[in-house]
Design a protein around this motif. Structure first.
Motif, PDB file in Angstrom:
ATOM      1  N   HIS A 166       3.601   3.901  58.865  1.00 14.59           N
ATOM      2  CA  HIS A 166       2.718   2.941  59.759  1.00 14.59           C
ATOM      3  C   HIS A 166       1.274   3.837  59.807  1.00 14.59           C
ATOM      4  CE1 HIS A 166       2.031   2.359  64.485  1.00 14.59           C
ATOM      5  NE2 HIS A 166       1.455   1.375  63.685  1.00 14.59           N
ATOM      6  N   LEU A 167       1.368   5.068  59.748  1.00 14.13           N
ATOM      7  CA  LEU A 167       0.191   5.880  59.884  1.00 14.13           C
ATOM      8  C   LEU A 167      -0.519   5.345  58.554  1.00 14.13           C
ATOM      9  CD1 LEU A 167       1.378   9.253  60.944  1.00 14.13           C
ATOM     10  CD2 LEU A 167       0.455   7.702  62.381  1.00 14.13           C
ATOM     11  N   GLU A 168      -0.033   5.321  57.464  1.00 15.65           N
ATOM     12  CA  GLU A 168      -0.974   4.903  56.325  1.00 15.65           C
ATOM     13  C   GLU A 168      -1.475   3.310  56.428  1.00 15.65           C
ATOM     14  OE1 GLU A 168      -2.705   6.657  54.058  1.00 15.65           O
ATOM     15  OE2 GLU A 168      -0.554   7.456  53.973  1.00 15.65           O
ATOM     16  N   LEU A 169      -0.740   2.563  57.057  1.00 12.59           N
ATOM     17  CA  LEU A 169      -1.227   1.320  57.563  1.00 12.59           C
ATOM     18  C   LEU A 169      -2.398   1.384  58.552  1.00 12.59           C
ATOM     19  CD1 LEU A 169      -1.331  -1.849  57.755  1.00 12.59           C
ATOM     20  CD2 LEU A 169       0.562  -1.652  59.214  1.00 12.59           C
ATOM     21  N   ILE A 170      -2.462   2.125  59.300  1.00 12.62           N
ATOM     22  CA  ILE A 170      -3.627   2.441  60.191  1.00 12.62           C
ATOM     23  C   ILE A 170      -4.730   3.076  59.703  1.00 12.62           C
ATOM     24  CG2 ILE A 170      -4.104   3.700  62.244  1.00 12.62           C
ATOM     25  CD1 ILE A 170      -1.406   3.577  63.269  1.00 12.62           C
ATOM     26  N   GLY A 171      -4.666   4.062  58.653  1.00 18.41           N
ATOM     27  CA  GLY A 171      -5.391   4.393  57.850  1.00 18.41           C
ATOM     28  C   GLY A 171      -6.298   3.449  56.909  1.00 18.41           C
ATOM     29  N   PHE A 172      -5.356   2.859  56.436  1.00 10.90           N
ATOM     30  CA  PHE A 172      -5.781   1.868  55.508  1.00 10.90           C
ATOM     31  C   PHE A 172      -6.808   0.725  56.133  1.00 10.90           C
ATOM     32  CE2 PHE A 172      -5.238  -2.203  53.119  1.00 10.90           C
ATOM     33  CZ  PHE A 172      -5.522  -2.020  51.915  1.00 10.90           C
ATOM     34  N   THR A 173      -6.256   0.269  57.294  1.00  6.57           N
ATOM     35  CA  THR A 173      -7.049  -0.834  58.143  1.00  6.57           C
ATOM     36  C   THR A 173      -8.462  -0.207  58.628  1.00  6.57           C
ATOM     37  OG1 THR A 173      -5.686  -0.436  60.033  1.00  6.57           O
ATOM     38  CG2 THR A 173      -5.146  -2.178  58.698  1.00  6.57           C
ATOM     39  N   VAL A 181      -1.678  -7.993  61.154  1.00 10.02           N
ATOM     40  CA  VAL A 181      -0.764  -7.788  62.141  1.00 10.02           C
ATOM     41  C   VAL A 181       0.279  -6.729  61.480  1.00 10.02           C
ATOM     42  CG1 VAL A 181       1.086  -9.024  63.046  1.00 10.02           C
ATOM     43  CG2 VAL A 181      -0.964 -10.401  62.929  1.00 10.02           C
ATOM     44  N   ALA A 182       0.681  -5.664  62.175  1.00  9.03           N
ATOM     45  CA  ALA A 182       1.444  -4.713  61.923  1.00  9.03           C
ATOM     46  C   ALA A 182       2.880  -5.026  62.319  1.00  9.03           C
ATOM     47  CB  ALA A 182       1.056  -3.380  62.334  1.00  9.03           C
ATOM     48  N   VAL A 183       3.847  -5.043  61.361  1.00  9.49           N
ATOM     49  CA  VAL A 183       5.301  -5.546  61.555  1.00  9.49           C
ATOM     50  C   VAL A 183       6.054  -4.471  61.360  1.00  9.49           C
ATOM     51  CG1 VAL A 183       7.052  -6.940  61.066  1.00  9.49           C
ATOM     52  CG2 VAL A 183       4.602  -7.933  60.736  1.00  9.49           C
ATOM     53  N   PRO A 184       7.003  -3.714  62.421  1.00 14.74           N
ATOM     54  CA  PRO A 184       7.875  -2.634  62.085  1.00 14.74           C
ATOM     55  C   PRO A 184       9.155  -3.094  61.747  1.00 14.74           C
ATOM     56  CG  PRO A 184       7.625  -3.262  64.570  1.00 14.74           C
ATOM     57  CD  PRO A 184       6.691  -4.105  63.997  1.00 14.74           C
ATOM     58  N   TYR A 185       9.849  -2.198  60.868  1.00 15.89           N
ATOM     59  CA  TYR A 185      11.184  -2.620  60.274  1.00 15.89           C
ATOM     60  C   TYR A 185      12.283  -1.392  60.496  1.00 15.89           C
ATOM     61  CZ  TYR A 185      10.043  -7.052  58.155  1.00 15.89           C
ATOM     62  OH  TYR A 185       9.439  -8.352  58.066  1.00 15.89           O
ATOM     63  N   ARG A 186      13.378  -1.512  61.017  1.00 13.89           N
ATOM     64  CA  ARG A 186      14.289  -0.480  60.922  1.00 13.89           C
ATOM     65  C   ARG A 186      14.932  -0.383  59.624  1.00 13.89           C
ATOM     66  NH1 ARG A 186      19.711   0.762  61.897  1.00 13.89           N
ATOM     67  NH2 ARG A 186      20.010   2.278  63.422  1.00 13.89           N
ATOM     68  N   SER A 187      15.173  -1.421  58.934  1.00 11.93           N
ATOM     69  CA  SER A 187      15.896  -1.421  57.773  1.00 11.93           C
ATOM     70  C   SER A 187      15.063  -1.745  56.417  1.00 11.93           C
ATOM     71  CB  SER A 187      16.994  -2.421  57.921  1.00 11.93           C
ATOM     72  OG  SER A 187      17.332  -2.863  56.411  1.00 11.93           O
ATOM     73  N   HIS A 188      14.990  -1.075  55.483  1.00 10.03           N
ATOM     74  CA  HIS A 188      14.496  -1.083  54.317  1.00 10.03           C
ATOM     75  C   HIS A 188      14.797  -2.322  53.578  1.00 10.03           C
ATOM     76  CE1 HIS A 188      12.526  -0.237  50.426  1.00 10.03           C
ATOM     77  NE2 HIS A 188      13.960  -0.397  49.590  1.00 10.03           N
ATOM     78  N   GLY A 189      16.092  -2.632  53.505  1.00 10.40           N
ATOM     79  CA  GLY A 189      16.567  -3.972  52.970  1.00 10.40           C
ATOM     80  C   GLY A 189      16.031  -5.146  53.862  1.00 10.40           C
ATOM     81  N   GLN A 190      15.945  -5.198  54.962  1.00 18.74           N
ATOM     82  CA  GLN A 190      15.420  -6.410  55.626  1.00 18.74           C
ATOM     83  C   GLN A 190      14.018  -6.727  55.249  1.00 18.74           C
ATOM     84  OE1 GLN A 190      17.261  -8.709  57.553  1.00 18.74           O
ATOM     85  NE2 GLN A 190      15.099  -9.878  56.969  1.00 18.74           N
ATOM     86  N   LEU A 191      13.085  -5.394  55.223  1.00 25.67           N
ATOM     87  CA  LEU A 191      11.858  -5.622  54.791  1.00 25.67           C
ATOM     88  C   LEU A 191      11.563  -6.217  53.289  1.00 25.67           C
ATOM     89  CD1 LEU A 191       8.790  -2.919  55.262  1.00 25.67           C
ATOM     90  CD2 LEU A 191       9.284  -3.744  53.382  1.00 25.67           C
ATOM     91  N   MET A 192      12.431  -5.656  52.538  1.00 25.22           N
ATOM     92  CA  MET A 192      12.415  -6.164  51.104  1.00 25.22           C
ATOM     93  C   MET A 192      12.754  -7.642  51.232  1.00 25.22           C
ATOM     94  SD  MET A 192      11.086  -4.144  49.005  1.00 25.22           S
ATOM     95  CE  MET A 192      10.274  -2.720  49.985  1.00 25.22           C
ATOM     96  N   ALA A 193      13.886  -8.078  51.846  1.00 22.91           N
ATOM     97  CA  ALA A 193      14.275  -9.260  51.940  1.00 22.91           C
ATOM     98  C   ALA A 193      12.948 -10.350  52.629  1.00 22.91           C
ATOM     99  CB  ALA A 193      15.671  -9.478  52.699  1.00 22.91           C
ATOM    100  N   ASP A 194      12.534  -9.935  53.372  1.00 20.22           N
ATOM    101  CA  ASP A 194      11.158 -10.540  54.289  1.00 20.22           C
ATOM    102  C   ASP A 194      10.094 -10.852  53.157  1.00 20.22           C
ATOM    103  OD1 ASP A 194      12.811 -11.077  56.292  1.00 20.22           O
ATOM    104  OD2 ASP A 194      11.656 -10.003  57.734  1.00 20.22           O
ATOM    105  N   LEU A 195       9.840  -9.672  52.340  1.00 21.79           N
ATOM    106  CA  LEU A 195       8.724  -9.706  51.182  1.00 21.79           C
ATOM    107  C   LEU A 195       9.183 -10.777  50.272  1.00 21.79           C
ATOM    108  CD1 LEU A 195       7.572  -6.096  50.600  1.00 21.79           C
ATOM    109  CD2 LEU A 195       6.334  -7.704  51.622  1.00 21.79           C
ATOM    110  N   ALA A 196      10.470 -10.598  49.898  1.00 19.26           N
ATOM    111  CA  ALA A 196      10.761 -11.612  48.766  1.00 19.26           C
ATOM    112  C   ALA A 196      10.676 -12.999  49.318  1.00 19.26           C
ATOM    113  CB  ALA A 196      12.163 -11.405  48.363  1.00 19.26           C
ATOM    114  N   SER A 197      11.010 -13.525  50.466  1.00 16.82           N
ATOM    115  CA  SER A 197      11.105 -14.650  50.844  1.00 16.82           C
ATOM    116  C   SER A 197       9.741 -15.006  51.482  1.00 16.82           C
ATOM    117  CB  SER A 197      11.856 -14.770  52.301  1.00 16.82           C
ATOM    118  OG  SER A 197      11.681 -14.120  53.526  1.00 16.82           O
TER     119      SER A 197
END
Length: 316
Positions: A166-173, A181-197
């Motif tokens: 998250h801090l890296e995203l803020i620094g990058f923007t 739009v910053a989107v928080p995820y609790r699960s790495h697996g869900q983040l990867m699934a959403d990227l893939a889809s």
């Protein structure tokens, strides 16, 4: 504000770790060691912990039991350790972020560095900007162009508020001047699934934690150009958060136990198979003893405190 000297006093283990004959004998009694990992199975931290658990088994008498305690950007595992009395058997294998960032945040669980004992640093790691295959970009310049073409619509994921990603995203923007739009995820697996889809368009994550045939790596977050991998330095962004970590114990853990465990893990990261594993994940094995590890945690804590104030996130 907590002074640097005070933070160092609270974090540093007193004397250098010297293995006595009693300490060596103690290794035979460490068959019930628990290694708490603050992230889910399948993450880079989990993979390192399980590999090292196998590698240290001969020195400790048995393989440490790896326990995953996912949640709250790693802080739940830290909070669990702080609630336990020192039992000479429980260690965290984790990035140091909860000790460098979360003490300065107005949130629960509270993290007090005095509750923890840095044992040894074992790794450091860069982050990576990745994209969904459904986003029609192939490099970081293309992602910036897409973000500027439709301000406030491109979605970029991270692993929770004030996490390293998250801090890296803020620094990058901030460095690139884009609005996303910053989107928080609790699960790495869900983040990867959403990227893939395509439900998520991009994310900051760790190298080696995604399938490059599915998720597109755009750029490594690095201070300088890399001859092998594109970096965000090319678009004016340098690392905001520093990801490093190792073994951390509950304050009050026996110095003899710490000495044996630290020696075993320091030797394990030199194993060629561990080097091969970490190379695939973009991780650098790096050993530092308790005092050096504590100093680095303290220095990064002070840097993060200043950064969080500029972001209006710090409590003091």
């Amino acid at each position: 504000m907590m002074k640097s000297k005070e933070m160092t006093r609270r974090l540093v283990i007193g004397a250098p770790l010297i293995l006595s004959a009693a300490s060596i004998a103690l290794a035979r009694d460490l068959s019930q060691l628990r290694l708490i990992v603050p992230f889910s199975a399948g993450t880079n931290t989990d993979a390192m912990a399980r590999h090292l658990a196998e590698a240290v088994a001969p020195a400790l008498g048995d393989r440490p039991v790896v326990v995953n305690r996912d949640g709250a950007a790693g802080t739940l595992a830290f909070a669990e350790l702080a609630q336990r009395p020192a039992d000479d058997a429980t260690f965290l294998f984790a990035a140091a972020g909860p000790l460098t960032v979360h003490p300065h945040l107005p949130r629960e669980p509270r993290i007090d560095p005095a509750d923890y004992m840095p044992v040894c640093q074992l790794f450091e790691q860069d982050l990576m900007l990745v994209a969904s295959p459904r986003l029609a970009v192939t490099d970081v310049e293309g992602l910036l162009a897409a973000a500027r073409a439709a301000p406030g619509t491109l979605t970029i994921g991270h692993y929770g508020p004030a996490s390293a990603t998250h801090l890296e995203l803020i620094g990058f923007t901030r460095a690139t001047g884009i609005n996303v739009v910053a989107v928080p995820y609790r699960s790495h697996g869900q983040l990867m699934a959403d990227l893939a889809s395509g439900a998520l368009q991009a994310a900051f994550t760790t190298p080696g934690s995604f399938d490059p045939t599915v998720i597109r790596g755009l750029a490594l977050v690095s201070d300088a150009p890399n001859p092998d991998v594109p970096t965000t330095a090319a678009v004016g962004h340098r690392p905001t958060a520093r990801v490093f970590g190792g073994l951390i114990a509950r304050s009050g853990t026996s110095s003899d136990v710490v000495a044996v465990v630290a020696r075993a893990f320091a030797a394990a990261i030199t194993d060629p198979s561990f080097a091969a594993l970490t190379a695939r994940m973009g991780i650098r094995p790096l050993h530092a003893g308790p005092e050096a590890f504590a100093r680095r945690i303290n220095e990064e804590s002070l840097r993060m405190q200043a950064l969080l104030k500029t972001l209006d996130l710090a409590t003091r």
